[in-house]
Design a protein around this motif. Structure first.
Motif, short mmCIF file in Angstrom:
data_model
loop_
_atom_site.label_atom_id
_atom_site.label_comp_id
_atom_site.label_asym_id
_atom_site.label_seq_id
_atom_site.Cartn_x
_atom_site.Cartn_y
_atom_site.Cartn_z
N LEU A 1 0.83 -1.21 0.00
CA LEU A 1 0.00 0.00 0.00
C LEU A 1 0.86 1.26 0.00
O LEU A 1 0.56 2.24 -0.70
CB LEU A 1 -0.92 0.00 1.22
N GLN B 1 1.43 1.28 -4.08
CA GLN B 1 0.23 2.08 -4.34
C GLN B 1 0.41 3.55 -3.96
O GLN B 1 -0.40 4.39 -4.33
CB GLN B 1 -0.96 1.50 -3.57
N LEU C 1 -5.18 -7.45 -1.07
CA LEU C 1 -4.85 -6.10 -1.53
C LEU C 1 -6.04 -5.46 -2.23
O LEU C 1 -6.40 -4.30 -1.94
CB LEU C 1 -3.65 -6.15 -2.47
N LEU D 1 -7.95 -2.14 -0.79
CA LEU D 1 -7.99 -0.95 -1.66
C LEU D 1 -9.43 -0.50 -1.91
O LEU D 1 -9.74 0.69 -1.85
CB LEU D 1 -7.31 -1.25 -2.99
#
Length: 366
Positions: A217, A221, A330, A334
Motif C-alpha cells: 500500500l 500504491q 490487496l 484498496l
C-alpha cells in the motif's frame, strides 16, 4: 437453578467474559450462580454482580491436577448443583471424572461448551462429553462433527457469541478528548487512513501478512496509510515480536506502522479506523473483534474461514478473502479505502440472544 461454570482462571479473554455475562444473566433471573476457577482480576466483578466464586485451580495441564477428582466429587455431592457447564479441557476432565463417580440420580446435568477449534486428540474430545454440547459457531459445530463422528449430533446446540448493541453501534464516535490524545500518541497517523490489525503477537494471528500488505500500500500504491498492530506481546514468543519489528524496519515502514501493545480502548480504535483486518492463518472458533468492528460500522477485511467467515457472510461479505491470498487481500483493502461499504446491521450476534439461548439450554437439561 443452582448453576456452576468451570474454567481455568478469570484473567480476561473471550471465554472469561462470556462466563461473567452468563453468571450475571443467571443472577438477574433469580438463579444461584457459581463459578469455579483459579481466580484472577475478574473475580471482584463476578462477586460484585452477585455470583459466588470458588478458588480452585483445575486448569493446570498436569496429571497431578487429577488428584482433585475425589475431593471435587465430595464437594459436588454436598453442593447439589442442578447444572455444571465446563468451558475448558483440563477442568472438563477433572469435573467429568468426579461427576461420573456420583450416583446417577444425584448428578447435576453436565453441559460442555466448545469455545475453540482445538487440536484433534483424545484430550480435546472431553469437550464433547456434556449431555448437551454447546458450540460457539457453526464452524465449531462442524469441527466436532468432522473430528469426532461418534458424538451424537442431537446433543449439539449452536449458540453464537454476541456483543452488547448499546456499546457497539454504528453511530458511536470516540469522545473529543480521546481523539486529541490519539493524535498526540500517534502523530505519524495524522492525515493518513488508519488500518488496524488486532490480535496478540503470535504467528497464527498473521501480523506478517499485514506488514507485507502495508508495504504494498505504501511503496507500490503510494497511499497515505498508517497501520496499528494492537495486541500484547507473548512472553514466550519474544523472538517472534522482534522478527515483526525487524520486518517493519526492513520494509521501511517505521513511519507507517506502530505496535501499540495491549489496549483497553479497542472500541475507540476500531471506530477511528478506516479498515480493520482479521488475518489469522488458523480458523477462529468465532471472531469477536471482527463482530465488534462491524457493529461499529467499520469495514472488516479478513480471511474467510472458521467463525470469521460466518460473521463476514452475515454482515459484510465484501470483506471475505481466501486464506493467505495476497492479491485478493490487496484488492479488497484498496476497495474499502477508496469506496468504503457500510456493513449490514447486526441483529443475530447479540449478547441477549446468546444469554437467552444459554439459559434455555440449562433449563431444558433439567
Amino acid at each position: 437453578m443452582k448453576v456452576l461454570q468451570v474454567l481455568p482462571a478469570l484473567n480476561g479473554g473471550g471465554v472469561e467474559t462470556g462466563t461473567l455475562e452468563v453468571a450475571q444473566a443467571l443472577v438477574n433471573k433469580g438463579h444461584d450462580s457459581w463459578v469455579l476457577s483459579a481466580g484472577g482480576s475478574m473475580v471482584e466483578r463476578l462477586e460484585r454482580e452477585g455470583s459466588t466464586h470458588v478458588a480452585w485451580d483445575l486448569g493446570k495441564k498436569s496429571l497431578l491436577t487429577l488428584r482433585h477428582i475425589w475431593r471435587l466429587r465430595t464437594w459436588l455431592s454436598h453442593q447439589a448443583f442442578d447444572v455444571i457447564d465446563v468451558r475448558s479441557r483440563m477442568p472438563a476432565w477433572v469435573v467429568y471424572l468426579a461427576w461420573r463417580g456420583l450416583p446417577a440420580n444425584a448428578r447435576p446435568r453436565l453441559i460442555s461448551t466448545v469455545h475453540g477449534l482445538y487440536s484433534v486428540n483424545a484430550y480435546s474430545k472431553i469437550m464433547c462429553v456434556g449431555e448437551r454440547v454447546v458450540t460457539v459457531s457453526q464452524a465449531a459445530r462442524g469441527y466436532v462433527m468432522a473430528n469426532y463422528p461418534d458424538v451424537d449430533t442431537a446433543k449439539l446446540v449452536v449458540i453464537p457469541r454476541g456483543i452488547e448493541p448499546s456499546t457497539y453501534y454504528p453511530d458511536f464516535a470516540p469522545p473529543a478528548d480521546w481523539s486529541a490524545h490519539f493524535s498526540k500518541e500517534f502523530p505519524e497517523a495524522h492525515g493518513k487512513q488508519l488500518i488496524t490489525m488486532p490480535g496478540r503477537l503470535t504467528r497464527l494471528k498473521g501480523q506478517t501478512d499485514f506488514i507485507r500488505l502495508m508495504a504494498r500500500l505504501v511503496h507500490q500504491q503510494h497511499l497515505p496509510v498508517y497501520g496499528l498492530i494492537v495486541g500484547g506481546e507473548d512472553p514466550k514468543r519474544k523472538a517472534y515480536a522482534q522478527e515483526l519489528r525487524d520486518l517493519v524496519a526492513q520494509l521501511d515502514l517505521t513511519q507507517n506502522i506502530c505496535f501499540t501493545g495491549a489496549r483497553n480502548d479497542i472500541r475507540e480504535l476500531f471506530a477511528h479506523s478506516d479498515v480493520v483486518l482479521s488475518l489469522s492463518s488458523q480458523p477462529e472458533s468465532f471472531g469477536r473483534t471482527v463482530l465488534e468492528a462491524l457493529s461499529l460500522g467499520r469495514p472488516v477485511v479478513g480471511y474467510a474461514h472458521g467463525g470469521v467467515a460466518e460473521i463476514l457472510a452475515e454482515l459484510f461479505p465484501e470483506g471475505a478473502v481466501p486464506l493467505q491470498d495476497e492479491e485478493a487481500l490487496l484488492r479488497s483493502v484498496l476497495a474499502q479505502l477508496q469506496n468504503p461499504t457500510v456493513p449490514a446491521t447486526n441483529t443475530r450476534f447479540l449478547k441477549h440472544n446468546m444469554l437467552d439461548m444459554t439459559l434455555q439450554v440449562y433449563e431444558g437439561s433439567l
